[in-house]
Write a protein that holds these residues in place. Structure first.
Motif, PDB file in Angstrom:
ATOM      1  N   GLY A 104      17.193 -45.400  -6.596  1.00  0.00           N
ATOM      2  CA  GLY A 104      15.822 -45.328  -6.101  1.00  0.00           C
ATOM      3  C   GLY A 104      15.363 -46.640  -5.491  1.00  0.00           C
ATOM      4  O   GLY A 104      14.759 -46.664  -4.410  1.00  0.00           O
ATOM      5  N   SER A 105      15.672 -47.736  -6.158  1.00  0.00           N
ATOM      6  CA  SER A 105      15.321 -49.054  -5.620  1.00  0.00           C
ATOM      7  C   SER A 105      16.067 -49.309  -4.317  1.00  0.00           C
ATOM      8  O   SER A 105      15.500 -49.823  -3.352  1.00  0.00           O
ATOM      9  CB  SER A 105      15.676 -50.150  -6.624  1.00  0.00           C
ATOM     10  OG  SER A 105      14.936 -49.998  -7.803  1.00  0.00           O
ATOM     11  N   GLY A 106      17.338 -48.945  -4.303  1.00  0.00           N
ATOM     12  CA  GLY A 106      18.140 -49.115  -3.090  1.00  0.00           C
ATOM     13  C   GLY A 106      17.586 -48.308  -1.934  1.00  0.00           C
ATOM     14  O   GLY A 106      17.480 -48.793  -0.803  1.00  0.00           O
ATOM     15  N   ALA A 107      17.210 -47.066  -2.190  1.00  0.00           N
ATOM     16  CA  ALA A 107      16.665 -46.201  -1.141  1.00  0.00           C
ATOM     17  C   ALA A 107      15.363 -46.772  -0.587  1.00  0.00           C
ATOM     18  O   ALA A 107      15.148 -46.774   0.625  1.00  0.00           O
ATOM     19  CB  ALA A 107      16.437 -44.790  -1.691  1.00  0.00           C
ATOM     20  N   THR A 108      14.527 -47.281  -1.457  1.00  0.00           N
ATOM     21  CA  THR A 108      13.256 -47.859  -1.025  1.00  0.00           C
ATOM     22  C   THR A 108      13.477 -49.066  -0.121  1.00  0.00           C
ATOM     23  O   THR A 108      12.861 -49.194   0.934  1.00  0.00           O
ATOM     24  CB  THR A 108      12.402 -48.256  -2.252  1.00  0.00           C
ATOM     25  OG1 THR A 108      12.138 -47.074  -3.006  1.00  0.00           O
ATOM     26  CG2 THR A 108      11.103 -48.909  -1.844  1.00  0.00           C
ATOM     27  N   VAL A 109      14.387 -49.944  -0.518  1.00  0.00           N
ATOM     28  CA  VAL A 109      14.688 -51.128   0.287  1.00  0.00           C
ATOM     29  C   VAL A 109      15.302 -50.726   1.628  1.00  0.00           C
ATOM     30  O   VAL A 109      14.937 -51.261   2.678  1.00  0.00           O
ATOM     31  CB  VAL A 109      15.619 -52.095  -0.484  1.00  0.00           C
ATOM     32  CG1 VAL A 109      16.232 -53.134   0.434  1.00  0.00           C
ATOM     33  CG2 VAL A 109      14.851 -52.769  -1.606  1.00  0.00           C
TER      34      VAL A 109
END
Length: 151
Positions: A12-17
């Motif tokens: 999720g953090s990766g997708a947001t970035v």
């Protein structure tokens, strides 16, 4: 990193970035880092993952400004699924992705400017993307005079 919750959180953090960086000038650098991450699954797998990533970026870039927020939200979900599936297959990559997210976030914080202008009645705030200089070495600004309200 073990456990589905950890993988989903990192994904999720990766997708947001990724979505946030897709329309910025540093995209190619992030894409290169993602290519290295995806190569943990082999060269052929990396090509497939990067094609999906490039297609997502193109969709965001091609979207009308009025729809961009909705497209970005949809892409975050799609990339979350893509990254979670990748991390399920290659759990050792989770730490690398987490580090990449932290590094990208700290670069963004370091490169963004913040302006706070408080209690500046009867003054003017000047923003500059670079230095402001004058031949005399000082900068003076006089606010425009107010019209006489006495009538």
């Amino acid at each position: 990193m073990s456990g589905a919750l950890d993988v989903m959180q990192v994904a999720g953090s990766g997708a947001t970035v990724l979505v946030a960086e897709m329309v910025k000038s540093g995209w190619e650098s992030l894409r290169g880092a993602m290519a290295r991450l995806f190569r943990r699954g082999g060269e052929e797998n990396a090509e497939v993952e990067l094609r999906l990533l490039d297609a997502a970026r193109q969709r965001l870039a091609d979207s009308p400004a009025s729809e961009r927020a909705d497209v970005a939200r949809q892409l975050r979900q799609e990339l979350l699924i893509q990254l979670a599936a990748f991390l399920q297959k290659f759990p050792d990559a989770a730490e690398d992705l987490q580090e990449l997210v932290k590094r990208t976030g700290s670069q963004e914080e370091a490169s963004s400017a913040t302006l706070v202008a408080e209690n500046n009645t009867n003054s003017q705030v000047i923003l500059s993307g670079g230095s402001i200089s004058t031949a005399g070495g000082s900068f003076t600004y006089q606010a425009p005079e107010r019209p006489d309200s006495r009538g």
